[in-house]
Design a protein around this motif. Structure first.
Motif, PDB file in Angstrom:
ATOM      1  N   LEU A 183       0.905  -1.141   0.080  1.00  0.00           N
ATOM      2  CA  LEU A 183       0.021  -0.098   0.165  1.00  0.00           C
ATOM      3  C   LEU A 183       0.921   1.214   0.005  1.00  0.00           C
ATOM      4  CD1 LEU A 183      -2.865  -0.980   2.738  1.00  0.00           C
ATOM      5  CD2 LEU A 183      -2.794  -1.372   0.169  1.00  0.00           C
ATOM      6  N   GLY A 184       1.982   1.236   0.670  1.00  0.00           N
ATOM      7  CA  GLY A 184       3.064   2.280   0.651  1.00  0.00           C
ATOM      8  C   GLY A 184       4.197   1.899   1.143  1.00  0.00           C
ATOM      9  N   PHE A 185       5.085   2.781   1.444  1.00  0.00           N
ATOM     10  CA  PHE A 185       6.553   2.572   2.167  1.00  0.00           C
ATOM     11  C   PHE A 185       6.692   4.051   2.852  1.00  0.00           C
ATOM     12  CE2 PHE A 185       7.890   3.732  -1.841  1.00  0.00           C
ATOM     13  CZ  PHE A 185       9.007   4.576  -1.724  1.00  0.00           C
ATOM     14  N   SER A 186       7.433   3.651   3.977  1.00  0.00           N
ATOM     15  CA  SER A 186       8.078   4.957   4.704  1.00  0.00           C
ATOM     16  C   SER A 186       9.572   4.564   4.816  1.00  0.00           C
ATOM     17  CB  SER A 186       7.630   4.965   5.899  1.00  0.00           C
ATOM     18  OG  SER A 186       7.637   3.883   6.884  1.00  0.00           O
ATOM     19  N   PHE A 200       7.735  -1.464   4.582  1.00  0.00           N
ATOM     20  CA  PHE A 200       6.664  -1.558   3.476  1.00  0.00           C
ATOM     21  C   PHE A 200       5.501  -1.902   4.131  1.00  0.00           C
ATOM     22  CE2 PHE A 200      10.567  -1.408   0.993  1.00  0.00           C
ATOM     23  CZ  PHE A 200      10.331  -1.067  -0.313  1.00  0.00           C
ATOM     24  N   CYS A 202       1.931  -3.547   3.878  1.00  0.00           N
ATOM     25  CA  CYS A 202       1.526  -4.591   2.987  1.00  0.00           C
ATOM     26  C   CYS A 202       0.129  -5.080   3.424  1.00  0.00           C
ATOM     27  CB  CYS A 202       2.393  -5.788   3.028  1.00  0.00           C
ATOM     28  SG  CYS A 202       3.941  -5.615   2.594  1.00  0.00           S
ATOM     29  N   CYS A 243      -1.612   7.471   9.147  1.00  0.00           N
ATOM     30  CA  CYS A 243      -1.648   7.191   7.676  1.00  0.00           C
ATOM     31  C   CYS A 243      -2.182   5.633   7.475  1.00  0.00           C
ATOM     32  CB  CYS A 243      -0.167   7.184   7.141  1.00  0.00           C
ATOM     33  SG  CYS A 243       0.404   9.030   7.010  1.00  0.00           S
ATOM     34  N   LEU A 247      -5.175   4.413   5.003  1.00  0.00           N
ATOM     35  CA  LEU A 247      -4.950   3.430   3.909  1.00  0.00           C
ATOM     36  C   LEU A 247      -6.225   2.372   4.133  1.00  0.00           C
ATOM     37  CD1 LEU A 247      -1.214   3.377   3.574  1.00  0.00           C
ATOM     38  CD2 LEU A 247      -2.815   4.026   1.893  1.00  0.00           C
ATOM     39  N   TYR A 256      -8.813   2.768  -3.282  1.00  0.00           N
ATOM     40  CA  TYR A 256      -7.030   2.816  -3.359  1.00  0.00           C
ATOM     41  C   TYR A 256      -6.549   1.876  -4.054  1.00  0.00           C
ATOM     42  CZ  TYR A 256      -2.414   3.797  -1.876  1.00  0.00           C
ATOM     43  OH  TYR A 256      -0.970   3.759  -1.720  1.00  0.00           O
ATOM     44  N   GLY A 258      -3.120  -0.277  -4.568  1.00  0.00           N
ATOM     45  CA  GLY A 258      -1.739  -0.476  -4.216  1.00  0.00           C
ATOM     46  C   GLY A 258      -0.906  -1.134  -5.315  1.00  0.00           C
ATOM     47  N   ASN A 278       1.272  -0.719 -10.070  1.00  0.00           N
ATOM     48  CA  ASN A 278      -0.101  -0.609  -9.895  1.00  0.00           C
ATOM     49  C   ASN A 278      -0.773  -1.433 -11.109  1.00  0.00           C
ATOM     50  OD1 ASN A 278      -2.840   0.155 -10.069  1.00  0.00           O
ATOM     51  ND2 ASN A 278      -2.386   1.946  -9.397  1.00  0.00           N
TER      52      ASN A 278
END
Length: 286
Positions: A183-186, A200, A202, A243, A247, A256, A258, A278
């Motif tokens: 879905l995203g990473f930081s 990550f 997930c 966040c 999500l 949304y 990912g 995506n």
């Protein structure tokens, strides 16, 4: 002039010029960047090693080599001091060996530094009842503060992100899952002995539902209604957890998309690698 690997490293290689004056040097192989790699495995007397190292450096300098890597298994740690006195420095270490490096040219060193990041995952596992799989840990920053959090963990060397997510959920909770997407990473800096963290987030689909928590690291585990997870005071105070909540809501509302793993082959390797993309919108564009 070439240097071949020797079946008996303790004896060194013999490098001869014009058929005369053979010089004994350390066995090595050429790397892809103009340097050499010395991979010692057999015991060697420190004085013999010192002599071979000196003569080797002279020859490699004549040959125009750049970086010199010396891989020493932990059993040969007595040779480290000898190499350091010749100007070698530590590059990195693993449980079974230490890697030393030396830059021969007087120009700026282009040897890449040791790995700068540790890769980890956080796992969002939602069931059909809109319950989130959460845990409380026995150790670490979250221990003893009453926070229910996502299963998390470090990606092992050679392990894919999706494999790590499935494994960590199974290890911590006993729940079998199917990977859905990233879905995203930081990125966080100075997280682990000066290294940076890449985490990550997930999404996974549960394939089983009976929890069997890991006794060593997990204090408790449960399926928690998402609303209850979201209103935890800790989550409301900290932006990263807000966040995660956003999500989750976006995924439940199907607004949304990912990134899913796609296997790809490479010219440089026979092993399959994965690119995360995506695929939904990619297929729309084609």
């Amino acid at each position: 002039m070439s240097v071949a690997a020797s079946p008996a490293p303790s004896l060194g290689d013999h490098l001869c010029e014009n058929g005369f004056g053979c010089i004994e040097i350390l066995p090595s192989t050429n790397d892809a960047h103009g340097g050499v790699i010395v991979d010692l495995k057999d015991p060697m007397d420190p004085q013999v090693f010192a002599s071979l190292l000196k003569s080797s450096l002279l020859q490699w300098k004549k040959q125009g080599k750049d970086g010199v890597w010396i891989k020493l298994p932990i059993e040969l740690v007595n040779l480290v001091e000898v190499a350091v006195k010749e100007g070698f420095c530590y590059h990195h270490a693993e449980p079974s060996y230490i890697m030393l490096v030396y830059w021969i040219p007087k120009t700026g060193c282009t040897i890449p530094p040791n790995a700068s990041h540790r890769v980890s995952i956080g796992a969002i596992v939602l069931n059909n009842k809109k319950e989130l799989l959460v845990v409380q840990e026995k150790r670490g920053r979250f221990h003893g503060i009453g926070v229910w959090k996502l299963p998390t963990g470090v990606v092992d060397a050679g392990e894919e992100i999706f494999e790590a997510a499935i494994r960590e959920v199974k290890e911590e909770t006993g729940i079998d899952t199917e990977f859905v997407e990233v879905l995203g990473f930081s990125q966080a800096h100075n997280s682990f002995f000066g290294k940076s963290d890449l985490t990550f987030l997930c999404m996974l689909r549960p394939l089983s539902f009976d929890i069997k928590r890991q006794e060593l690291e997990i204090e408790a585990a449960q399926w928690m209604p998402f609303e209850e997870y979201a209103v935890q005071p800790f989550n409301q105070k900290h932006e990263p957890f807000k966040c995660i909540i956003e999500l989750c809501i976006a995924k439940m509302e199907r607004t949304y998309t990912g990134f899913c793993p796609r296997p790809i082959s490479s010219f440089f390797s026979k092993d399959l690698n994965y690119v995360y993309l995506n695929s939904k919108d990619l297929h729309k564009s084609s």
